[in-house]
Design a protein around this motif. Sequence first.
Motif, PDB file in Angstrom:
ATOM      1  N   LEU A 158       6.367   6.720   9.671  1.00 59.34           N
ATOM      2  CA  LEU A 158       4.687   6.138   9.455  1.00 59.34           C
ATOM      3  C   LEU A 158       4.865   4.656   9.719  1.00 59.34           C
ATOM      4  O   LEU A 158       5.362   4.075   9.230  1.00 59.34           O
ATOM      5  CB  LEU A 158       4.258   6.582   7.910  1.00 59.34           C
ATOM      6  CG  LEU A 158       4.098   7.918   7.791  1.00 59.34           C
ATOM      7  CD1 LEU A 158       3.934   8.349   6.358  1.00 59.34           C
ATOM      8  CD2 LEU A 158       3.204   8.509   8.521  1.00 59.34           C
ATOM      9  N   VAL A 159       3.448   4.360  10.499  1.00 61.92           N
ATOM     10  CA  VAL A 159       3.059   3.035  10.701  1.00 61.92           C
ATOM     11  C   VAL A 159       1.955   2.673   9.787  1.00 61.92           C
ATOM     12  O   VAL A 159       1.030   3.412  10.057  1.00 61.92           O
ATOM     13  CB  VAL A 159       3.057   2.732  12.109  1.00 61.92           C
ATOM     14  CG1 VAL A 159       2.521   1.306  12.151  1.00 61.92           C
ATOM     15  CG2 VAL A 159       4.363   3.051  12.756  1.00 61.92           C
TER      16      VAL A 159
ATOM     17  N   TYR B  36      11.345   2.188   2.320  1.00 62.03           N
ATOM     18  CA  TYR B  36      10.314   1.338   2.979  1.00 62.03           C
ATOM     19  C   TYR B  36      10.540   0.080   2.216  1.00 62.03           C
ATOM     20  O   TYR B  36      10.898  -0.036   0.997  1.00 62.03           O
ATOM     21  CB  TYR B  36       8.992   1.816   2.835  1.00 62.03           C
ATOM     22  CG  TYR B  36       8.671   2.999   3.641  1.00 62.03           C
ATOM     23  CD1 TYR B  36       9.015   4.459   3.383  1.00 62.03           C
ATOM     24  CD2 TYR B  36       7.869   2.903   4.842  1.00 62.03           C
ATOM     25  CE1 TYR B  36       8.611   5.554   4.301  1.00 62.03           C
ATOM     26  CE2 TYR B  36       7.509   3.855   5.801  1.00 62.03           C
ATOM     27  CZ  TYR B  36       7.972   5.095   5.306  1.00 62.03           C
ATOM     28  OH  TYR B  36       7.401   6.276   6.143  1.00 62.03           O
ATOM     29  N   GLN B  37      10.147  -1.025   2.989  1.00 62.72           N
ATOM     30  CA  GLN B  37       9.922  -2.237   2.211  1.00 62.72           C
ATOM     31  C   GLN B  37       8.446  -2.597   2.323  1.00 62.72           C
ATOM     32  O   GLN B  37       7.854  -2.717   3.435  1.00 62.72           O
ATOM     33  CB  GLN B  37      10.815  -3.434   2.957  1.00 62.72           C
ATOM     34  CG  GLN B  37      10.869  -4.715   2.288  1.00 62.72           C
ATOM     35  CD  GLN B  37      11.378  -5.864   3.185  1.00 62.72           C
ATOM     36  OE1 GLN B  37      10.718  -6.049   4.068  1.00 62.72           O
ATOM     37  NE2 GLN B  37      12.234  -6.726   2.591  1.00 62.72           N
ATOM     38  N   GLN B  38       8.008  -3.000   1.017  1.00 61.04           N
ATOM     39  CA  GLN B  38       6.494  -3.520   0.977  1.00 61.04           C
ATOM     40  C   GLN B  38       6.230  -4.840   0.374  1.00 61.04           C
ATOM     41  O   GLN B  38       6.539  -4.906  -0.831  1.00 61.04           O
ATOM     42  CB  GLN B  38       5.716  -2.295   0.270  1.00 61.04           C
ATOM     43  CG  GLN B  38       4.143  -2.877   0.368  1.00 61.04           C
ATOM     44  CD  GLN B  38       3.236  -1.468  -0.594  1.00 61.04           C
ATOM     45  OE1 GLN B  38       3.727  -0.801  -1.361  1.00 61.04           O
ATOM     46  NE2 GLN B  38       2.035  -1.392  -0.306  1.00 61.04           N
ATOM     47  N   ILE B  39       6.005  -5.538   1.249  1.00 60.28           N
ATOM     48  CA  ILE B  39       5.841  -7.113   0.896  1.00 60.28           C
ATOM     49  C   ILE B  39       4.654  -7.066   0.282  1.00 60.28           C
ATOM     50  O   ILE B  39       3.632  -6.624   0.919  1.00 60.28           O
ATOM     51  CB  ILE B  39       6.088  -8.052   2.071  1.00 60.28           C
ATOM     52  CG1 ILE B  39       7.762  -8.045   2.290  1.00 60.28           C
ATOM     53  CG2 ILE B  39       5.759  -9.429   1.738  1.00 60.28           C
ATOM     54  CD1 ILE B  39       8.141  -9.013   3.556  1.00 60.28           C
ATOM     55  N   LEU B  40       4.117  -8.200  -0.675  1.00 62.61           N
ATOM     56  CA  LEU B  40       2.767  -8.203  -1.275  1.00 62.61           C
ATOM     57  C   LEU B  40       1.765  -8.501  -0.071  1.00 62.61           C
ATOM     58  O   LEU B  40       1.904  -9.285   0.734  1.00 62.61           O
ATOM     59  CB  LEU B  40       3.050  -9.303  -2.379  1.00 62.61           C
ATOM     60  CG  LEU B  40       1.589  -9.607  -3.062  1.00 62.61           C
ATOM     61  CD1 LEU B  40       1.304  -8.180  -3.861  1.00 62.61           C
ATOM     62  CD2 LEU B  40       2.083 -10.872  -4.025  1.00 62.61           C
ATOM     63  N   GLY B  41       0.875  -7.776  -0.119  1.00 57.62           N
ATOM     64  CA  GLY B  41      -0.224  -7.859   0.554  1.00 57.62           C
ATOM     65  C   GLY B  41      -0.298  -7.053   2.143  1.00 57.62           C
ATOM     66  O   GLY B  41      -0.901  -7.396   2.794  1.00 57.62           O
TER      67      GLY B  41
ATOM     68  N   PRO C  40       3.581  -0.639   3.664  1.00 57.08           N
ATOM     69  CA  PRO C  40       5.190  -0.332   3.767  1.00 57.08           C
ATOM     70  C   PRO C  40       5.556  -0.510   5.242  1.00 57.08           C
ATOM     71  O   PRO C  40       4.948  -0.014   6.137  1.00 57.08           O
ATOM     72  CB  PRO C  40       5.128   1.049   3.294  1.00 57.08           C
ATOM     73  CG  PRO C  40       4.033   1.417   2.471  1.00 57.08           C
ATOM     74  CD  PRO C  40       2.936   0.542   3.014  1.00 57.08           C
ATOM     75  N   LYS C  41       6.921  -0.806   5.309  1.00 53.10           N
ATOM     76  CA  LYS C  41       7.473  -0.964   6.586  1.00 53.10           C
ATOM     77  C   LYS C  41       8.755  -0.027   6.397  1.00 53.10           C
ATOM     78  O   LYS C  41       9.569  -0.497   5.574  1.00 53.10           O
ATOM     79  CB  LYS C  41       7.928  -2.310   6.928  1.00 53.10           C
ATOM     80  CG  LYS C  41       8.692  -2.449   8.385  1.00 53.10           C
ATOM     81  CD  LYS C  41       9.080  -3.906   8.545  1.00 53.10           C
ATOM     82  CE  LYS C  41      10.258  -4.414   7.820  1.00 53.10           C
ATOM     83  NZ  LYS C  41      10.765  -5.630   8.366  1.00 53.10           N
TER      84      LYS C  41
END
Lengths: 116, 118
Positions: free
Chosen positions: A104-105, B35-40, B43-44
């Motif tokens: 998912l992107v 996933y990594q989700q940086i603030l703002g 998710p990546k």
Amino acid sequence: AQKITQTQPGMFVQEKEAVTLDCTYDTSDPSYGLFWYKQPSSGEMIFLIYQGSYDQQNATEGRYSLNFQKARKSANLVISASQLGDSAMYFCAMRETQGGSEKLVFGKGMKLTVNP
Amino acid sequence: EAGVAQSPRYKIIEKRQSVAFWCNPISGHATLYWYQQILGQGPKLLIQFQNNGVVDDSQLPKDRFSAERLKGVDSTLKIQPAKLEDSAVYLCASSPNRGGGRARETQYFGPGTRLLVL
């Protein structure tokens, strides 16, 4: 190039009103899937609705519906009869298939605040 | 049905220290994602497992990040040494991924681990 674009950083809506959250996407694949997730302050990503590129009808799930305009590459989420519990971050995402893997992107998200 | 479990929920460390996160997916789900989700940001994807094999780790900073999924169930993600820019929420997700064109299968996310690197 950004594949998922959510241009609204934040929106405010009155309780019981409907609200539309915008999402545009970019892909050259004929087959793809689009998702909307809700992320409350607790941090968990909650699946809301899915639209397949070949689906003939717009997806609906309870108070959520997806306004899918394939030619314009947009997949806007419509929430009818907003509730206070709808206040959260909302993310649009597209499923990519590359080399046998599916991922998912996500877009950058937008914050919805429902006022009483 | 139990959801995706993650621990710890919060972690504060100093830069150059190491840290590990744990994930237990939904029972029977073959595919696991970190996933990594940086603030703002959204998710990546860092890494994707199919059973206990790596399917995609193209965005995993392999000089400091590592992940494993022994026996095709639980998974751990490790950062060593941590940098300030690793401060983020680390989300684990799983999906049945039965294949065969089951396009509507979504990913189910855990509550995440919030990491702060000082």
